[in-house]
Design a protein around this motif. Sequence first.
Motif, short mmCIF file in Angstrom:
data_model
loop_
_atom_site.label_atom_id
_atom_site.label_comp_id
_atom_site.label_asym_id
_atom_site.label_seq_id
_atom_site.Cartn_x
_atom_site.Cartn_y
_atom_site.Cartn_z
N ASP A 1 0.81 -1.22 0.00
CA ASP A 1 0.00 0.00 0.00
C ASP A 1 0.84 1.27 0.00
OD1 ASP A 1 -3.03 -0.73 0.42
OD2 ASP A 1 -1.88 -2.14 1.62
N LEU B 1 -8.34 -5.66 -4.94
CA LEU B 1 -7.61 -4.40 -4.90
C LEU B 1 -7.00 -4.18 -3.52
CD1 LEU B 1 -10.29 -2.06 -6.57
CD2 LEU B 1 -8.39 -3.24 -7.70
N GLU C 1 -5.47 1.20 -4.02
CA GLU C 1 -6.10 1.08 -5.33
C GLU C 1 -7.60 1.32 -5.23
OE1 GLU C 1 -2.81 -2.31 -6.58
OE2 GLU C 1 -4.90 -2.88 -6.22
N HIS D 1 0.74 2.70 -8.43
CA HIS D 1 -0.62 2.31 -8.05
C HIS D 1 -1.56 2.36 -9.25
CE1 HIS D 1 -0.02 1.82 -3.78
NE2 HIS D 1 0.51 3.03 -3.65
N ASN E 1 -0.86 -0.55 -11.62
CA ASN E 1 -1.36 -1.78 -11.03
C ASN E 1 -2.88 -1.87 -11.15
OD1 ASN E 1 -1.11 -4.20 -9.66
ND2 ASN E 1 -1.05 -3.26 -7.63
N LEU E 2 -3.56 -0.78 -10.84
CA LEU E 2 -5.03 -0.74 -10.91
C LEU E 2 -5.51 -0.94 -12.34
CD1 LEU E 2 -7.81 -0.19 -9.68
CD2 LEU E 2 -7.31 2.26 -9.80
#
Length: 234
Positions: free
Chosen positions: A98, A158, A162, A201, A204-205
């Motif tokens: 995170d 997620l 995210e 982030h 990745n999302l």
Amino acid sequence: MNSQTILVVDDDPQIRDVLGVALERAGFRTVMARDGVEGLEAAKADPPALAVLDIGLPEMDGLELCKAIRRESNLPILFLTARDDEVDRILGLELGGDDYVTKPFSPRELVARVRAILKRAGPVVEATDGEPKTLRIGLLSLVPESHVCKVKETSVTLTSTELSILEKLMSRPTQVFSRPALVDAIWGPGMVVSDRTLDSHLRNLRSKLAEAGCSDAIETLHGVGLRMGPCRDT
């Protein structure tokens, strides 16, 4: 799960002491572990609200520990790292951390980041009819309170960061968010977050949503910012 419990896994007793004092002064309960194996046992025995993991752990390093934890839960994870060039690996698809703090770090900054992550991971206000709020755009649906994201009937797992990014964009689908505005909305005003962290982030999302069948979920308006896309069949 005790929402006030933070698991700290670091083989350096001085760092454990510093973090323990800082977190407990901030009102958290702490559980300490000296290596990855001990950390995994602690996470299973007393599931925390968040884990702070050093990457360079003995027995089982922080990256392997993160993978082991991720097989069991979506526990928010903050990494301690001595190298900025590990950011993409820490926050990317391989691990899905995170956030991270680079050594040497300020205990005050670490506590602020812990609070920001927990705020993102916490429940949201329910809709007025008592049902959890559901956001829908095209094929994409998101229930922030229960951390449920789907493209059609395909579930998308997620991290809390995210999910917060996606919730912010979906809640105002026509608004274009500048990068600084998005950082302030997700991490909080005044928090220093690098472009590389935000990019990791977002990458990745986007990858997770595209794999589930929605490759146009987030649009980039170059020089302006980001907004939700239509999320149509791809």
